[in-house]
Design an enzyme around this catalytic site. Structure first.
Site, PDB file in Angstrom:
ATOM      1  CD  GLU A 264      -1.912  -2.369   1.189  1.00  0.00           C
ATOM      2  OE1 GLU A 264      -0.800  -2.723   1.635  1.00  0.00           O
ATOM      3  OE2 GLU A 264      -2.811  -3.183   0.909  1.00  0.00           O
TER       4      GLU A 264
ATOM      5  CG  HIS B  47     -10.637  -7.033   6.248  1.00  0.00           C
ATOM      6  ND1 HIS B  47      -9.837  -7.689   7.152  1.00  0.00           N
ATOM      7  CD2 HIS B  47     -10.115  -7.307   5.029  1.00  0.00           C
ATOM      8  CE1 HIS B  47      -8.892  -8.349   6.497  1.00  0.00           C
ATOM      9  NE2 HIS B  47      -9.031  -8.126   5.215  1.00  0.00           N
TER      10      HIS B  47
END
Length: 325
Positions: free
Chosen positions: A60, A129
């Site tokens: 990321e 998440h």
């Protein structure tokens, strides 16, 4: 006006902007061959090729860093991160570089890029998440922040974000990807940043709903009207930076009461900031303390019953409004 799902509206926005401007490209994990974790990028690899639809490894911070460098050299990248939780791995690039570089170079260098990231609870995806972290990005000067709740806004805000010369964090709620709504076909359908939407007009209380909570607030308002004869005005800010505070203050000055609903944590949350702003600028109009309905102050449970208890539902909003009206 055709009906599209939220994910289809986002896809349409990306497709139209990539057709309009060949400097626009998208980059992220599984966005090409797999067509996106939530299928937002479906068909784009076939349409635009692998030079403009770039699959990446799981990295990321590097993905966002590539976007920052590309934006500085004149391209207009749209970065997709799989969830807002994973964006924490890219905080250095987002906070120290994407947001700060235009200031560090006195505006001589622009960073026109968008970082899209899904968030939200309700799918039993556990604490890594499922969180809502818009408050984290609201805290950072130098970036714009969008939280669309309808398909039409998803398209209009994303197109506006891609065309903006400022870096934008664009947060989509996972529970809305399948939601349907009318979406303008106009390729220049833009929703201006800093323009809140009044989803329902009312005289008795103002309810401000953030992201998916704008939809939940409308459901609560319908119950309040049908079963309790309470007319709630529902406001969806649509963007948190810039924030359309004048529209919110005008509503509060009319209704004299305010409930802020967000899925994120209460401490240091969007609602805490907004409550302070309303208190500072409309205190004399308030007939009751500002109320907040928030997510639970804990990591998101995996257990379905516990997860359902950890984020707000319409019933809680109804109960909170009835306690103050």
């Amino acid at each position: 006006m055709p009906e599209l799902r939220y994910r289809e509206a986002l896809n349409q926005a990306l497709r139209e902007e990539m057709e309009r401007d060949d400097r626009v490209f998208i980059i992220g994990e599984d966005i090409g061959v797999f067509q996106g974790a939530f299928k937002v990028t479906q068909g784009l690899l076939e349409a635009f090729g692998d030079q403009r639809v770039r699959d990446t490894p799981i990295s990321e911070n590097t993905i966002v860093g590539v976007g920052v460098g590309a934006a500085m050299t004149g391209l207009r990248p749209v970065v997709e991160l799989m969830t807002v939780n994973f964006s924490l791995l890219a905080l250095d690039q987002i906070v120290n570089h994407m947001a700060a570089i235009p200031y560090m170079f006195n505006g001589q260098v622009k960073v026109p890029m968008v970082v899209r990231m899904p968030q939200g609870a309700g799918h039993q995806l556990g604490p890594t998440h499922s969180h809502c972290l818009e408050a984290l990005y609201l805290h950072v000067p130098g970036i714009l922040l969008a939280v669309p709740s309808t398909p039409a806004d998803a398209k209009g805000l994303l197109k506006a974000a891609i065309r903006d010369d400022n870096p934008v964090v664009f947060i989509e709620h996972e529970s809305l990807y399948g939601a349907k709504g009318e979406v303008p076909e106009d390729a220049d359908h833009l929703v201006d940043f800093g323009q809140a939407a009044i989803r329902r007009e009312g005289e008795d209380v103002t309810i401000v709903g953030i992201s998916r909570m704008a939809i939940t607030a409308q459901q609560a308002a319908e119950t309040l009207a049908d079963e309790h004869d309470i007319a709630a005005e529902v406001i969806d800010p649509r963007t948190l930076r810039p924030l359309d505070l004048p529209t919110i203050l005008e509503s509060v000055r009319k209704t004299n009461r305010c409930v802020i609903v967000e899925e994120g944590w209460p401490h240091g949350g969007v609602g805490a900031n907004l409550a302070a702003l309303i208190q500072e600028q409309a205190f004399d109009y308030l007939d009751a303390p500002i109320q907040r309905v928030t997510g639970a102050d804990l990591p998101m449970p995996y257990s379905k019953p516990l997860e359902q208890l950890a984020f707000p539902h319409a019933e809680q909003i109804v109960e909170r409004v009835r306690s103050m009206v």
